[in-house]
Design a protein around this motif. Structure first.
Motif, short mmCIF file in Angstrom:
data_model
loop_
_atom_site.label_atom_id
_atom_site.label_comp_id
_atom_site.label_asym_id
_atom_site.label_seq_id
_atom_site.Cartn_x
_atom_site.Cartn_y
_atom_site.Cartn_z
N CYS A 157 7.15 1.42 8.97
CA CYS A 157 6.00 2.31 8.84
C CYS A 157 6.13 3.48 9.78
O CYS A 157 6.95 3.49 10.70
CB CYS A 157 4.69 1.55 9.11
SG CYS A 157 4.35 1.21 10.85
N ARG A 177 2.11 8.28 10.60
CA ARG A 177 1.43 9.17 9.67
C ARG A 177 1.40 8.54 8.28
O ARG A 177 2.05 7.50 8.07
CB ARG A 177 2.14 10.53 9.61
CG ARG A 177 2.20 11.27 10.94
CD ARG A 177 2.85 12.63 10.76
NE ARG A 177 4.23 12.51 10.32
CZ ARG A 177 5.25 12.37 11.18
NH1 ARG A 177 5.04 12.33 12.48
NH2 ARG A 177 6.50 12.28 10.72
N PRO A 178 0.71 9.15 7.32
CA PRO A 178 0.80 8.67 5.94
C PRO A 178 2.24 8.69 5.45
O PRO A 178 3.10 9.36 6.04
CB PRO A 178 -0.08 9.68 5.17
CG PRO A 178 -1.03 10.19 6.19
CD PRO A 178 -0.27 10.25 7.48
N PRO A 179 2.54 7.95 4.38
CA PRO A 179 3.91 7.87 3.88
C PRO A 179 4.56 9.24 3.72
O PRO A 179 3.93 10.21 3.26
CB PRO A 179 3.75 7.17 2.53
CG PRO A 179 2.52 6.33 2.70
CD PRO A 179 1.60 7.14 3.57
N ASN A 197 5.33 3.54 4.23
CA ASN A 197 4.09 2.94 4.73
C ASN A 197 3.53 3.72 5.91
O ASN A 197 4.28 4.24 6.75
CB ASN A 197 4.34 1.50 5.18
CG ASN A 197 4.82 0.61 4.06
OD1 ASN A 197 4.06 0.26 3.17
ND2 ASN A 197 6.10 0.27 4.09
N GLY A 198 2.21 3.80 5.96
CA GLY A 198 1.53 4.40 7.08
C GLY A 198 1.21 3.37 8.15
O GLY A 198 1.55 2.19 8.03
N GLU A 250 -1.33 1.73 8.94
CA GLU A 250 -2.24 0.62 8.66
C GLU A 250 -1.51 -0.72 8.51
O GLU A 250 -2.10 -1.78 8.73
CB GLU A 250 -3.05 0.91 7.38
CG GLU A 250 -2.23 1.02 6.10
CD GLU A 250 -1.58 2.38 5.92
OE1 GLU A 250 -0.83 2.52 4.94
OE2 GLU A 250 -1.83 3.29 6.75
N GLU A 296 -2.09 10.40 17.76
CA GLU A 296 -1.75 9.67 16.54
C GLU A 296 -1.04 8.35 16.85
O GLU A 296 -1.23 7.35 16.15
CB GLU A 296 -0.89 10.53 15.61
CG GLU A 296 0.48 10.89 16.11
CD GLU A 296 1.26 11.69 15.09
OE1 GLU A 296 0.71 12.01 14.01
OE2 GLU A 296 2.44 12.03 15.36
#
Length: 355
Positions: free
Chosen positions: A49, A52-54, A69-70, A72, A100
């Motif tokens: 992961c 950040r977002p994917p 993957n982000g 989460e 972040e």
């Protein structure tokens, strides 16, 4: 979490940070991904992961990697691995997390096992996970690491430190040693040795072995101690004297001892003890031999001698080790660390034991 049969696999989540080293990013996938149970089923699920977002994550090479993957997924981890990065910014310069990264790490559940490879230790340190604990990092960064994080008990010379639920390794190949150590801790020597054979790496380097060996690669035409080590490994069940090993290389004891330490990082006697402990662990895990028989086959001679050495390394008796490991077989596949880990960690904070 993926599962096989009725048990979920232990999930390893690898956190990919910008500036990461591709080699180190691949270590968890290679080592944990090759671990199989007796029926050939994977023992771990490995997920990568980003913070950040994917999307793409830059590396220190001339390419990026696409991470699907982000952050989460960190909340689903049983073990989180943080490889090295050359772009840690304020983490490396000031010892503080970026916003972040702080948000990402906040996803990790209490009790999750945390692992760093090389300078990934800066992230664990900046997050406070290493305060008042022993740890290591790449020897080139150790002095800076200690200045930046004075609460940490830094050991700049060892390959890795196992402090139970938080583990740190030195640079690059030491990450392989640490991941193999975790497989061994979770599932025993037979599984770890199988992974090592598939990966074509040494099955065991003690965590306390020196990071920097004076002569890791022999000069061309120079004599080495390789033949003596192979000779000794084939005869662990027999008494082995230092002079016997030196004779295999046609060296004096003094020259052999110096060359052995230069090449291996520990003395011949300490190396022999390491190999015998590993042999005893393997036999205790995989055979029904009596403790006396295991002691003889591993080269300790007597059960009392083996008991003393296993107590020193593992903190448990041979009988307790066998009982704990075998009783954990139904537990390790559930993603929960096997009970043997708790017996290991008491005495296996592998710091400077080889010096």
């Amino acid at each position: 979490m993926a599962s096989h049969g009725t048990h979920p696999r232990h999930r390893v989540v690898v956190l990919a940070l910008d500036g990461l080293l591709p080699f180190e990013l691949g270590i968890p996938q290679r080592i944990f991904g090759k671990a199989r149970d007796a029926d050939g089923r994977p023992l771990y699920e490995i997920v990568t992961c980003s913070v950040r977002p994917p999307g793409p994550v830059e590396t220190d090479a001339d390419f990026a990697v696409l991470v699907a993957n982000g952050p989460e997924v960190l909340a689903t981890a049983d073990t989180v691995v943080i490889p090295a990065s050359y772009e840690l910014g304020p983490v490396h310069e000031e010892g503080v997390l970026t916003p972040e990264l702080a948000v990402a790490l906040a996803q990790i559940r209490p009790g999750t096992r945390l692992v760093s490879i090389c300078t990934g230790s800066y992230v664990l340190a900046a997050a406070g996970y290493l305060d008042d604990r022993p740890a290591t990092t790449h020897w080139m960064h150790a002095e800076h690491f200690q200045r930046l994080f004075p609460k940490i008990k830094v050991d700049a010379e060892v390959l890795f430190v196992d402090d139970g639920d938080v583990l740190t390794s030195a640079g690059v190949a030491a990450g392989i040693d640490l991941c193999l150590h975790l497989v061994r801790r979770d599932h025993g020597t037979a599984v770890a040795n199988d992974v090592a054979r598939r990966t074509v790496v040494p099955p065991h380097r003690d965590g306390g072995q020196a990071q920097y060996i004076q002569r890791p690669v022999p000069e061309p035409q120079a004599a080495t101690t390789t033949a003596a080590r192979a000779w000794a490994l084939a005869r662990l069940h027999e008494p082995i004297q230092l002079r016997d090993m030196a004779e295999q290389e046609a060296m004096s004891v003094r020259t052999f001892t110096r060359r052995f330490r230069e090449e291996v990082g520990v003395s011949p006697g300490h190396w022999l003890t390491q190999q015998r402990v590993e042999r005893a662990r393997h036999l205790l895990e995989t055979s029904d031999l009596s403790v006396d028989q295991v002691a003889r086959d591993a080269g300790f001679g007597t059960a009392q001698s083996m008991r003393q050495h296993l107590q020193a390394v593992l903190g448990v008796t041979p009988t307790a080790y066998r009982r704990t490991f075998r009783s954990s077989k139904g537990v390790v596949a559930t993603g929960v660390r096997a009970p043997v880990a708790t017996t290991d960690q008491a005495r296996t904070r592998l710091v400077a034991t080889s010096r």
